[in-house]
Scaffold this motif. Sequence first.
Motif, PDB file in Angstrom:
ATOM      1  N   ALA A 140      10.674  -4.119   0.758  1.00 50.50           N
ATOM      2  CA  ALA A 140      10.709  -3.156  -0.351  1.00 50.50           C
ATOM      3  C   ALA A 140       9.483  -2.237  -0.378  1.00 50.50           C
ATOM      4  O   ALA A 140       9.080  -1.774  -1.440  1.00 50.50           O
ATOM      5  N   SER A 141       8.890  -1.974   0.787  1.00 52.33           N
ATOM      6  CA  SER A 141       7.759  -1.040   0.874  1.00 52.33           C
ATOM      7  C   SER A 141       8.043  -0.026   1.968  1.00 52.33           C
ATOM      8  O   SER A 141       8.546  -0.388   3.042  1.00 52.33           O
ATOM      9  N   GLU A 142       7.708   1.240   1.722  1.00 48.53           N
ATOM     10  CA  GLU A 142       7.922   2.280   2.728  1.00 48.53           C
ATOM     11  C   GLU A 142       6.728   2.442   3.653  1.00 48.53           C
ATOM     12  O   GLU A 142       6.801   3.201   4.623  1.00 48.53           O
ATOM     13  N   GLU A 143       5.628   1.757   3.374  1.00 48.01           N
ATOM     14  CA  GLU A 143       4.470   1.848   4.258  1.00 48.01           C
ATOM     15  C   GLU A 143       4.693   0.984   5.494  1.00 48.01           C
ATOM     16  O   GLU A 143       5.168  -0.154   5.405  1.00 48.01           O
ATOM     17  N   LEU A 144       4.353   1.520   6.654  1.00 51.20           N
ATOM     18  CA  LEU A 144       4.394   0.782   7.907  1.00 51.20           C
ATOM     19  C   LEU A 144       2.992   0.741   8.502  1.00 51.20           C
ATOM     20  O   LEU A 144       2.188   1.654   8.277  1.00 51.20           O
ATOM     21  N   LEU A 145       2.707  -0.306   9.258  1.00 50.63           N
ATOM     22  CA  LEU A 145       1.475  -0.352  10.048  1.00 50.63           C
ATOM     23  C   LEU A 145       1.852  -0.138  11.506  1.00 50.63           C
ATOM     24  O   LEU A 145       2.667  -0.864  12.066  1.00 50.63           O
ATOM     25  N   TRP A 146       1.245   0.880  12.116  1.00 45.85           N
ATOM     26  CA  TRP A 146       1.475   1.227  13.523  1.00 45.85           C
ATOM     27  C   TRP A 146       0.349   0.584  14.319  1.00 45.85           C
ATOM     28  O   TRP A 146      -0.805   0.999  14.240  1.00 45.85           O
ATOM     29  N   LEU A 147       0.657  -0.462  15.102  1.00 42.20           N
ATOM     30  CA  LEU A 147      -0.376  -1.348  15.619  1.00 42.20           C
ATOM     31  C   LEU A 147      -0.314  -1.489  17.143  1.00 42.20           C
ATOM     32  O   LEU A 147       0.715  -1.235  17.774  1.00 42.20           O
ATOM     33  N   ALA A 148      -1.430  -1.930  17.696  1.00 42.72           N
ATOM     34  CA  ALA A 148      -1.522  -2.341  19.095  1.00 42.72           C
ATOM     35  C   ALA A 148      -2.259  -3.673  19.134  1.00 42.72           C
ATOM     36  O   ALA A 148      -3.066  -3.984  18.243  1.00 42.72           O
ATOM     37  N   ALA A 149      -1.981  -4.470  20.152  1.00 44.88           N
ATOM     38  CA  ALA A 149      -2.612  -5.779  20.265  1.00 44.88           C
ATOM     39  C   ALA A 149      -4.124  -5.643  20.357  1.00 44.88           C
ATOM     40  O   ALA A 149      -4.647  -4.755  21.038  1.00 44.88           O
ATOM     41  N   LEU A 151     -12.237   1.026   7.600  1.00 42.49           N
ATOM     42  CA  LEU A 151     -12.519   2.374   7.110  1.00 42.49           C
ATOM     43  C   LEU A 151     -11.272   3.247   7.197  1.00 42.49           C
ATOM     44  O   LEU A 151     -10.496   3.145   8.148  1.00 42.49           O
ATOM     45  N   GLY A 152     -11.075   4.101   6.203  1.00 43.62           N
ATOM     46  CA  GLY A 152      -9.936   5.007   6.219  1.00 43.62           C
ATOM     47  C   GLY A 152      -8.622   4.268   6.210  1.00 43.62           C
ATOM     48  O   GLY A 152      -8.408   3.352   5.410  1.00 43.62           O
ATOM     49  N   ASP A 153      -7.731   4.654   7.131  1.00 42.60           N
ATOM     50  CA  ASP A 153      -6.420   4.027   7.225  1.00 42.60           C
ATOM     51  C   ASP A 153      -6.378   2.915   8.262  1.00 42.60           C
ATOM     52  O   ASP A 153      -5.302   2.460   8.637  1.00 42.60           O
ATOM     53  N   ALA A 208      -2.133   2.909   9.054  1.00 37.90           N
ATOM     54  CA  ALA A 208      -1.060   2.828   8.064  1.00 37.90           C
ATOM     55  C   ALA A 208      -0.288   4.140   8.074  1.00 37.90           C
ATOM     56  O   ALA A 208      -0.867   5.225   8.131  1.00 37.90           O
ATOM     57  N   LEU A 209       1.030   4.036   8.030  1.00 37.74           N
ATOM     58  CA  LEU A 209       1.903   5.203   7.956  1.00 37.74           C
ATOM     59  C   LEU A 209       2.615   5.196   6.609  1.00 37.74           C
ATOM     60  O   LEU A 209       3.359   4.261   6.298  1.00 37.74           O
ATOM     61  N   GLY A 210       2.367   6.207   5.818  1.00 38.58           N
ATOM     62  CA  GLY A 210       3.014   6.312   4.522  1.00 38.58           C
ATOM     63  C   GLY A 210       4.253   7.187   4.594  1.00 38.58           C
ATOM     64  O   GLY A 210       4.541   7.815   5.619  1.00 38.58           O
ATOM     65  N   PRO A 211       5.032   7.258   3.505  1.00 43.39           N
ATOM     66  CA  PRO A 211       6.209   8.121   3.460  1.00 43.39           C
ATOM     67  C   PRO A 211       5.837   9.556   3.804  1.00 43.39           C
ATOM     68  O   PRO A 211       4.822  10.074   3.368  1.00 43.39           O
TER      69      PRO A 211
END
Length: 205
Positions: free
Chosen positions: A106-115, A169-171, A190-193
């Motif tokens: 139920a959240s539109e935020e995604l985390l775009w990640l790398a190992a 720091l930041g996103d 973090a990727l927001g709407p």
Amino acid sequence: MSVVLTAILVGCGAIVGRLIAASPRVRQHRDAAPPVLLAPAEEKRVDDGRALEGFPCKLGDVILRSAGDEAWLAGALVLSEAGGAVAALFTAPEAGGDRAIYARMASEELLWLAAEPGVTVVSGEPPTALEISGERYERRRRLPLRATRIGTGAIEIGPEVIVAEYTGLGDQHLLVVASKDKTLAFRGDALGPGTYDVLPKPASE
């Protein structure tokens, strides 16, 4: 806006979506083999629509980042508590590297990640703070959860895990998934709407 004009716009949107889905870059993601980091054995074949209901994305979708990057969601580690799934860590094989996408129920935020290699914790318990490459990350959420692997190439770590979310720091975000025998860490933005689009899995697949 007239009914006829609305119908024309909807039809054009559907055509554009099909063209994107058929593009070589998107097809390359969907045809990619599971990456080395992710173990393909013993994935559970469950109803994705049921397991990921309420999430902003599902298996087979392609995340289109506004910066131009793409990630095809091949597998997922579904993270649940007694009331049901609360988060999912998607795996996205890439040419030359691996992506991970973290989504919450139920959240539109995604985390775009790398190992993020080299992160260890004591006795499977993520600490309240971690320092990575000279940057300090503070823990903002800790959840003991049950992990279920679905799809292709889902991360293998065991059925009982602790998930810790950190902010820098930041996103900048750091995600740690720890079991009694293994620790995996991922770092990214973090990727927001409005900063990404979801291209749904074609109905025919």
